[in-house]
Every structure is written in C-alpha cells, then in structure tokens.
Design an enzyme around this catalytic site. Structure first.
Site, PDB file in Angstrom:
ATOM      1  N   ARG A  52     -12.617  14.118  70.772  1.00 18.74           N
ATOM      2  CA  ARG A  52     -11.253  14.379  70.277  1.00 18.74           C
ATOM      3  C   ARG A  52     -10.469  13.069  70.184  1.00 18.74           C
ATOM      4  NH1 ARG A  52      -7.542  16.128  73.460  1.00 18.74           N
ATOM      5  NH2 ARG A  52      -8.792  17.598  74.643  1.00 18.74           N
ATOM      6  N   TYR A 104       4.950  15.266  47.877  1.00 20.73           N
ATOM      7  CA  TYR A 104       3.989  16.336  48.097  1.00 20.73           C
ATOM      8  C   TYR A 104       4.706  17.501  48.779  1.00 20.73           C
ATOM      9  CZ  TYR A 104       0.214  19.085  49.861  1.00 20.73           C
ATOM     10  OH  TYR A 104      -0.590  20.147  50.163  1.00 20.73           O
ATOM     11  N   ASP A 177       2.828   7.008  51.521  1.00 23.82           N
ATOM     12  CA  ASP A 177       1.729   7.881  51.100  1.00 23.82           C
ATOM     13  C   ASP A 177       1.188   7.300  49.791  1.00 23.82           C
ATOM     14  OD1 ASP A 177       0.125   9.828  49.947  1.00 23.82           O
ATOM     15  OD2 ASP A 177       1.397  11.508  50.559  1.00 23.82           O
ATOM     16  N   LYS A 202      -8.517  13.536  48.530  1.00 23.63           N
ATOM     17  CA  LYS A 202      -8.370  13.243  47.092  1.00 23.63           C
ATOM     18  C   LYS A 202      -9.307  12.096  46.691  1.00 23.63           C
ATOM     19  CE  LYS A 202      -4.993  16.133  47.843  1.00 23.63           C
ATOM     20  NZ  LYS A 202      -5.226  17.550  47.841  1.00 23.63           N
TER      21      LYS A 202
HETATM   22  C1  LIG Z   1       0.239  12.981  47.686  1.00 20.07           C
HETATM   23  C2  LIG Z   1      -0.318  13.896  48.724  1.00 20.07           C
HETATM   24  N1  LIG Z   1      -0.069  13.633  50.021  1.00 20.07           N
HETATM   25  C3  LIG Z   1      -0.541  14.429  51.008  1.00 20.07           C
HETATM   26  C4  LIG Z   1      -1.280  15.564  50.726  1.00 20.07           C
HETATM   27  C5  LIG Z   1      -1.786  16.431  51.839  1.00 20.07           C
HETATM   28  O1  LIG Z   1      -3.156  16.228  52.010  1.00 20.07           O
HETATM   29  P1  LIG Z   1      -4.180  17.327  52.585  1.00 20.07           P
HETATM   30  O2  LIG Z   1      -4.253  18.440  51.577  1.00 20.07           O
HETATM   31  O3  LIG Z   1      -5.439  16.552  52.745  1.00 20.07           O
HETATM   32  O4  LIG Z   1      -3.624  17.794  53.893  1.00 20.07           O
HETATM   33  C6  LIG Z   1      -1.574  15.873  49.391  1.00 20.07           C
HETATM   34  C7  LIG Z   1      -2.350  17.078  49.072  1.00 20.07           C
HETATM   35  O5  LIG Z   1      -2.348  17.557  47.940  1.00 20.07           O
HETATM   36  C8  LIG Z   1      -1.066  15.023  48.369  1.00 20.07           C
HETATM   37  O6  LIG Z   1      -1.290  15.279  47.064  1.00 20.07           O
END
Ligand SMILES: Cc1ncc(COP(=O)(O)O)c(C=O)c1O
Length: 385
Positions: A52, A104, A177, A202
C-alpha cells in the site's frame, strides 16, 4: 551516452533503458507481492515493507515519468481522481484554493462537494484570464492554484509560467493537470509549476485498458511528504499489473501523441469549413483564443483532443454521434481508437458545456477515414435523413 544526453523520445521508448539485473530481461518483471521480508533486526534494508506504500513494479513507470516531466519524484495512483484529490487532501481545512471554471467535471464536482464540505475554500476562476487569477489570489491564504491546460472539453489554455509567478508571489503552490498536453507537448515543471498531474488512464497508458493517475513533484518538500501520507493511508494505490501496463504504454507515448495531434489538427482544419459545423474548438487553429499562448507553451503540437459545435443544437449533435460507425461513442480519451461524446449529457445540468458540443478524442486511425465517417454523419443531419 548518459540519461541526461538523451532526448525524451528515447527515454520513453527505452523506459530509461533498464535491464532486469537478475535475468537480463529487457522488459521489467511484475512483482505481485503485497509484503516484503524484514531484516533480523526488524529493519527494511531493501527499502520496502508493504505494497500500500510502494511496489517495485512501479519503478520503471515512475522513473520514466519523472525524467519526462523533469521532476524529482513521481507517485502512481489508482486513478487520475485519486491523484488529483490527494493534492487537495494534503491541504488543511480553511485553506483557499483556486481552480478553473471549466475543467474535468468530476474533479470540479468533488471540489464543490466533498472538498468544500471538508472545509477548503474553493474558488472557481477563468484561469485563461490572468487578471481574474490575479484578482482571486489571497496573499498568504491561497495555498494552491490548480490548472488544467488545455482544459477539458473547451480546450482553453492557461498561462502556466505567468500563473506560477503570481501563485508563488501570493505564497501558493501551482499544480497542473497536464493530462491532455502530456509531456510530449508541455512540461509544466519547467515553466514553474510545483506539481504535475496526469490521468494516466488517457495518453500515458494510451490503450484504454488501465485506470491510473500520476503526480510528479519539482521538489521533495513537506507538501510532497503529506501527499505520500494521504496516498499510503487512504490506499489509492495502483495494482502492479496496471503499473506494468503503464510503463509499456509510456514507451510509445511520443509516436502516439504526435500522430494523434497531427490528425486532430487535420480534422480541426477540415471541419472548420464544414457547412454543418458551427464552430471547432482546437488550440491549433489560428482563430482559437488561446492559440498564440499554446504556440509558446506547447512544444509544437496541440493535442489529440478537439470539440465541434453542431449547427441546429443538441438534437443534431446527438444525431451526429449516433450516425458515425468508425468513431466509438464512449467516454474517456487518449486511446488508440477514436471516441466521440456528447459531453453535456454526461456532465448533467450544472455543466458549463454547450449542448451542441461533441468532444472528439482522435486515435491512431487514418485521419482521412475519420473525416469521411464524420462527414457522412454530418451530411445526414444536413439533409434531415
Ligand atoms: C483532464 C482530466 N483530468 C482528470 C481525469 C480523471 O482521471 P481518471 O478517470 O483516471 O480518474 C480525467 C478523466 O477523464 C481527465 O480527462
């Protein structure tokens, strides 16, 4: 040649060129073990105690990503959301944080829901507007500025370097991000950010078969220690098999993202003059509001993501998504197969996304095939068929 002399494409393709010491294998092994032997004196001289907290399968992916982002350490998480929320949970109730109005959606919902109830003072700001960011920063009180650039799904561009300076002057950290840009096009740490985050679900993994998240830090400070504690205590860790798949995906990151971005630009240009399309949102188009900044901040490409607004509104947009055969109607992005999605339907009534918008994640197919498929679906709504 040392690692330092190598171009990022080479570092990624070779996953830093590590050979398994025990066997000479050029592909690393998977360590499914959850636990590690203690020394006779109860120490852990080999550095690991329980999975973990850490697992040796992580090393290739974490070290490769650290090198690609130009950071000092990387952590892998069970998802992008687990990675992002760990950053906010390393703050303390009462802290003021700034995040983009368009971002997001699930993270925005978490910030306005759980994080706000927990006591963070969350302020959503148009981070593409430097004046708005400057006005919202509270000296000594704002502890974190969160950016997403390009921002999902309108692809607005925020100025990482300028906001890093503003945030630091106010005593705040900057986290970015960078899921959409990937280290192929942007290295936020080199522009002054403190932490870079990815939904590795992604582009980093790239094959729509792993849910994962990453954080890479510029420095190993107290804040990073707190993030690590959040992760190991709350348990948002990635499994060894997923970490192994992720290091495999990373090896083809550059050619995938370069191809996807070139195709996205071609599609954006061709769709811009399509009679059934009201607007194309893509940072690579000269008329796009963030285009000049994207040219400076992104290293020659604009990502594999674009959105199109369909003339005639929501019904026509849904009809276009229904009319394609090559594009898959599915959420997510960054995989080898192209996906199309009516975002407003998934995000619900609080979404700032226009309901005539379709989000396109461009895969590795021939751009021409992708255009022909979209074109026949767009023509059908034009003819009312
Ligand atoms: C720009 C962005 N950040 C964060 C996330 C969240 O990622 P996860 O689906 O792997 O939790 C996504 C998911 O679509 C995303 O497009």
């Amino acid at each position: 040649m040392t690692e330092r002399d190598l171009k990022p494409e080479t570092l990624a393709a070779h996953a830093l060129g590590r050979i398994d010491e025990a066997t000479g294998a050029i592909i690393p092994p998977i360590y499914p073990s959850t636990t590690y032997e203690r020394d006779a004196d109860l120490g852990y001289s080999r550095g690991r105690s329980y999975s973990r907290a850490d697992n040796p399968t992580y090393d290739v992916a974490t070290d490769t990503l650290t090198a690609l982002e130009g950071g000092t350490k990387t952590l892998l998480f069970a998802s992008g959301m687990a990675a992002a929320t760990a950053v906010f949970q390393a703050l303390v109730p009462g802290d003021h944080v700034i995040a983009p109005t368009v971002m997001y959606w699930s993270l925005r919902n978490w910030l306005l829901g759980f994080a706000t109830r927990w006591g963070l003072q969350v302020e959503l700001v148009d981070t593409a507007d430097l004046t708005a960011v400057r006005a919202s920063l509270r000296q000594g009180k704002t502890k974190l500025v969160w950016l997403e650039t390009p921002a999902n799904p309108l692809w607005s561009i925020s100025d990482i370097a300028a906001i890093a300076e503003l945030a630091h002057r106010a005593g705040a950290r900057l986290a970015v991000d960078s899921t959409i840009a990937t280290p192929v096009w942007t290295r936020p740490l080199s522009l002054g950010a403190d932490i870079v985050m990815h939904s590795a679900t992604k582009y980093l993994n790239g094959h729509s078969d792993v849910v994962a998240g990453t954080l890479t830090t510029a420095v190993e400070d107290d804040f990073w220690t707190r993030i690590k504690a959040v992760q190991s205590q709350s348990g948002g860790v990635i499994g060894p098999f997923e970490a192994w798949l992720l290091q495999r995906g990373l090896r083809t990151l550059f050619p995938r993202v370069q191809w996807q971005s070139a195709s996205a630009l071609t599609l954006a240009e061709r769709l811009s003059t399509h009679p059934a399309v009201a607007e194309v949102l893509y940072p690579g188009l000269p008329g796009f509001p963030g285009h000049e900044l994207a040219k400076r901040q992104m290293n020659g490409g604009f990502s594999g993501m674009l959105s199109i607004r369909i003339k005639g509104g929501r019904e026509n947009a849904i009809a276009v998504a229904a009319g394609v055969t090559l594009w898959k109607r599915a959420t997510s992005l960054g995989g080898v197969e192209s996906l199309i999605e009516h975002r407003a339907s998934i995000e619900g009534p609080t979404s700032p996304v226009p309901d005539d918008l379709l989000r396109l994640s461009v895969g590795l197919e021939a751009a021409d095939d992708l255009f022909v498929d979209l074109d026949q679906a767009l023509r059908r709504i034009g003819s009312g068929a």
